[in-house]
Scaffold this active site. Structure first.
Site, PDB file in Angstrom:
ATOM      1  CB  SER A 150      15.824  18.693  21.236  1.00  0.00           C
ATOM      2  OG  SER A 150      15.630  18.867  22.623  1.00  0.00           O
ATOM      3  CB  SER A 151      19.547  21.016  24.598  1.00  0.00           C
ATOM      4  OG  SER A 151      20.441  19.948  24.752  1.00  0.00           O
ATOM      5  CG  LEU A 171      16.739  11.111  20.384  1.00  0.00           C
ATOM      6  CD1 LEU A 171      15.588  10.827  19.417  1.00  0.00           C
ATOM      7  CD2 LEU A 171      17.826  10.036  20.226  1.00  0.00           C
ATOM      8  CD  GLU A 202      25.327   6.905  26.233  1.00  0.00           C
ATOM      9  OE1 GLU A 202      25.463   8.136  26.090  1.00  0.00           O
ATOM     10  OE2 GLU A 202      24.994   6.155  25.299  1.00  0.00           O
ATOM     11  CG  HIS A 203      27.281   8.094  31.863  1.00  0.00           C
ATOM     12  ND1 HIS A 203      26.841   9.174  32.591  1.00  0.00           N
ATOM     13  CD2 HIS A 203      26.160   7.413  31.504  1.00  0.00           C
ATOM     14  CE1 HIS A 203      25.519   9.131  32.700  1.00  0.00           C
ATOM     15  NE2 HIS A 203      25.084   8.080  32.034  1.00  0.00           N
ATOM     16  CE1 TYR A 252      25.834  13.486  32.216  1.00  0.00           C
ATOM     17  CE2 TYR A 252      25.972  15.582  33.371  1.00  0.00           C
ATOM     18  CZ  TYR A 252      26.357  14.765  32.332  1.00  0.00           C
ATOM     19  OH  TYR A 252      27.269  15.223  31.411  1.00  0.00           O
ATOM     20  CG  ASP A 283      24.749  15.954  23.568  1.00  0.00           C
ATOM     21  OD1 ASP A 283      25.241  14.822  23.443  1.00  0.00           O
ATOM     22  OD2 ASP A 283      23.941  16.259  24.468  1.00  0.00           O
ATOM     23  CG  ASP A 301      30.295  13.257  27.440  1.00  0.00           C
ATOM     24  OD1 ASP A 301      30.092  12.716  28.543  1.00  0.00           O
ATOM     25  OD2 ASP A 301      29.487  14.038  26.893  1.00  0.00           O
TER      26      ASP A 301
HETATM   27  P1  ADP Z   1      17.567  16.709  24.875  1.00  0.00           P
HETATM   28  O1  ADP Z   1      18.732  17.562  24.474  1.00  0.00           O
HETATM   29  O2  ADP Z   1      17.965  15.324  25.213  1.00  0.00           O
HETATM   30  O3  ADP Z   1      16.434  16.750  23.907  1.00  0.00           O
HETATM   31  P2  ADP Z   1      17.520  18.544  27.086  1.00  0.00           P
HETATM   32  O4  ADP Z   1      16.808  18.515  28.380  1.00  0.00           O
HETATM   33  O5  ADP Z   1      19.005  18.621  27.090  1.00  0.00           O
HETATM   34  O6  ADP Z   1      17.009  17.293  26.238  1.00  0.00           O
HETATM   35  O7  ADP Z   1      17.024  19.809  26.254  1.00  0.00           O
HETATM   36  C1  ADP Z   1      15.655  20.020  26.032  1.00  0.00           C
HETATM   37  C2  ADP Z   1      15.360  21.515  26.110  1.00  0.00           C
HETATM   38  O8  ADP Z   1      15.831  22.185  24.916  1.00  0.00           O
HETATM   39  C3  ADP Z   1      13.867  21.791  26.131  1.00  0.00           C
HETATM   40  O9  ADP Z   1      13.359  21.721  27.456  1.00  0.00           O
HETATM   41  C4  ADP Z   1      13.799  23.180  25.561  1.00  0.00           C
HETATM   42  O10 ADP Z   1      14.110  24.135  26.548  1.00  0.00           O
HETATM   43  C5  ADP Z   1      14.914  23.186  24.521  1.00  0.00           C
HETATM   44  N1  ADP Z   1      14.389  22.843  23.184  1.00  0.00           N
HETATM   45  C6  ADP Z   1      14.703  21.762  22.452  1.00  0.00           C
HETATM   46  N2  ADP Z   1      14.025  21.744  21.265  1.00  0.00           N
HETATM   47  C7  ADP Z   1      13.253  22.847  21.257  1.00  0.00           C
HETATM   48  C8  ADP Z   1      12.306  23.395  20.329  1.00  0.00           C
HETATM   49  N3  ADP Z   1      12.007  22.789  19.187  1.00  0.00           N
HETATM   50  N4  ADP Z   1      11.699  24.537  20.655  1.00  0.00           N
HETATM   51  C9  ADP Z   1      11.972  25.146  21.825  1.00  0.00           C
HETATM   52  N5  ADP Z   1      12.847  24.678  22.735  1.00  0.00           N
HETATM   53  C10 ADP Z   1      13.478  23.541  22.481  1.00  0.00           C
HETATM   54 MG    MG Z   2      20.413  18.041  25.688  1.00  0.00          MG
END
Ligand code: ADP
Ligand code: MG
Length: 372
Positions: A110-111, A108, A16-17, A205, A155, A19
Site C-alpha cells: 500500500s505504501s 501488499l 524474497e529478500h 529486516y 514494490d 531485491d
Molecule cells: P505495506 O506497503 O506492506 O502495505 P508499509 O508499512 O510499507 O506496508 O506501508 C503502510 C503505510 O502506508 C501506512 O502506515 C500509511 O502510512 C501508508 N498508507 C498506505 N495506504 C494508505 C491509505 N489508503 N491512506 C493513507 N495512508 C496509507
Molecule cells: Mg510498503
C-alpha cells in the site's frame, strides 16, 4: 483539470529478500486498489484527505524535511513531493483525496501504491511527463530518504509497471525487466493475510540486510574475490568458504543464492506454462525463508502446512518481508472454498483471529484517468 490515479497493490510470486541483494524478483500487480484524486491549485500548499484517517492534512512544499520520528501517512505524500522537487520537477499546490481497498501494512505494498499514485497525479497536474521507471525510482527515494524506510525497488516497479495477466521478472541490479505471461487456466492465486502485525519486521529486516552485507564482506576476504553483493556469489563460492563462515551467515547467504536461482527457474516454468514446477519452487522458497533465512512465523507456517497437502494446491509460500503479513497460494479455483475453510479451522483451533482471504486478478500497473 482533475486527475484520478488508480494504483494497484502487488504480490511477489517468488524472490524474497533478493531485491536488496541486487538479485531477481517476480512480482505482479493485483486487483486491490488505492485511488487518489488530485486537483492542482495556485500556491505551494497541498491539502490531503485519506478516507478513514480523520481531518485533512495541510503542508507547504517550501518546508519539507525528511522525518526524524515514526512516519505518518502524510509523510509518504510529503516524501514524494520532496523527491520530485529534488529531481528538478517543480510543483504547484494541490487538493488530494485518497480511498483504498488495499490492505494497509500487510505486505501488499500500500505504501508504494500511495507513493506512485501521488507522483503520477502530481506530475500530470503539473504537466510533467516522466517515464514510469523514473517515477518508481523517485518514489523509492522518497520512502528510503524521506520516510526513512529501507525498501528495495521491487514494490515501486511492480505498482508502476505491472501488466495484466503477467508477472514482472525484474533484475534489481540492472533494473532490466521482462514480462512473463501468467496463464493460470483453471488455477488462481489466493492471498491470505495472516493479520499478524509485522511489529518485529523492520528491526529484523534491517538485521538481515546487515547480515547479507557482512556475508559479502567475509566471502570477499576469504575467497579473495571482490564480491559487491550476494548476486555475484555462486553456490560453489559458498561451499568453498563454508568452513570459515559463521553458520548463520552461511545460511543467510545460501538462501539468497538459492532463491535467485529459483526465481529464474520459476520464471522459466511459468513461461513454459508448467505450473506444477512453479508450485514446487514456491514450496522450496517457503522452506528456505523458514529454515535458512528465518523470517517466517507460526501463522504463515501453519497456512502453508495446512494447504500444501490439499488436492488441487500446487504451491504456497509466505510473501513479503515476513514476520507476519501474507501468504500466497497457487491452487485450482474449485478448491478455494475448501482451502479457506481449512485455514479458518486451523486458526480457530489455535485461538488466533481469522485471516483475510483475497482471490486476486493480475492487473495493469497505475492508471491515470482525466476528469474534465
Ligand atoms: P505495506 O506497503 O506492506 O502495505 P508499509 O508499512 O510499507 O506496508 O506501508 C503502510 C503505510 O502506508 C501506512 O502506515 C500509511 O502510512 C501508508 N498508507 C498506505 N495506504 C494508505 C491509505 N489508503 N491512506 C493513507 N495512508 C496509507
Ligand atoms: Mg510498503
Amino acid at each position: 483539470m482533475k486527475y484520478k490515479v488508480i494504483a494497484p497493490g502487488r504480490v511477489n510470486l517468488i524472490g524474497e529478500h533478493t531485491d536488496y541483494n541486487q538479485g531477481f524478483v517476480l512480482p505482479a500487480a493485483i486487483g486491490l486498489f488505492l485511488e487518489l484524486t488530485c486537483e492542482s491549485k495556485q500556491g505551494r500548499n497541498i491539502t490531503a484527505t485519506a478516507e478513514g484517517l480523520g481531518v485533512p492534512e495541510i503542508f507547504s512544499l517550501d518546508t519539507l524535511a525528511p522525518v526524524i520520528r515514526d512516519p505518518l501517512w502524510i509523510d509518504y505524500l510529503k516524501g514524494v513531493c520532496w523527491a520530485l522537487e529534488k529531481a528538478g520537477h517543480l510543483l504547484s499546490g494541490a487538493d488530494i483525496s485518497i480511498h483504498s481497498n488495499l490492505p494497509i501494512g500487510s505486505g501488499l505494498s500500500s505504501s508504494a501504491a500511495l507513493e506512485l499514485a501521488t507522483a503520477k497525479a502530481l506530475t500530470a497536474a503539473n504537466g510533467l511527463e516522466i517515464p514510469l521507471s523514473e517515477l518508481a525510482l523517485i518514489c523509492q527515494q522518497a520512502e528510503n530518504e524521506f520516510v526513512k524506510v529501507r525498501c528495495g525497488i521491487m514494490d515501486q516497479y511492480a505498482v508502476a509497471l505491472g501488466r495484466k495477466n503477467h508477472a514482472l521478472l525484474l533484475d534489481c541490479r540492472s533494473l532490466d525487466y521482462k514480462y512473463i505471461p501468467l496463464s493460470l487456466g483453471k488455477h488462481c492465486l489466493l492471498i491470505i493475510d495472516s493479520r499478524v502485525e509485522r511489529s518485529l519486521g523492520s528491526s529484523v529486516y534491517n538485521r538481515r540486510r546487515e547480515e547479507c552485507e557482512e556475508t559479502v564482506r567475509r566471502l570477499s576476504a576469504i575467497s579473495k574475490k571482490e564480491f559487491n553483493s550476494l548476486r555475484e556469489v555462486t553456490l560453489d563460492d559458498l561451499k568453498e568458504c563454508c568452513a570459515y563462515l559463521p553458520d548463520i551467515l552461511y545460511r543467510r547467504g545460501r538462501f539468497v543464492v538459492e532463491e535467485n536461482i529459483r526465481v529464474q527457474e520459476a520464471a522459466a516454468a511459468l513461461q513454459g506454462e508448467d505450473l506444477l514446477s512453479f508450485g514446487y519452487f514456491m514450496k522450496r522458497s517457503h522452506a528456505g525463508l523458514r529454515d535458512l533465512y528465518e523470517v517466517s512465523c507460526p501463522e504463515l507456517d501453519l497456512i502453508v502446512d495446512t494447504v500444501v497437502p490439499v488436492n488441487g494446491v500446487l504451491g504456497a509460500r509466505m510473501t513479503g518481508a515476513g514476520f507476519g503479513g501474507c501468504a500466497l497460494v497457487l491452487l485450482e479455483r474449485d478448491v478455494v472454498a475448501a482451502v479457506t475453510r481449512q485455514i479458518e479451522a486451523a486458526f480457530t483451533a489455535m485461538n488466533w483471529c481469522k485471516p483475510y482471504f483475497y482471490t486476486v486478478e493480475i492487473v495493469q500497473g497505475i492508471r491515470l484517468v482525466e476528469i474534465p
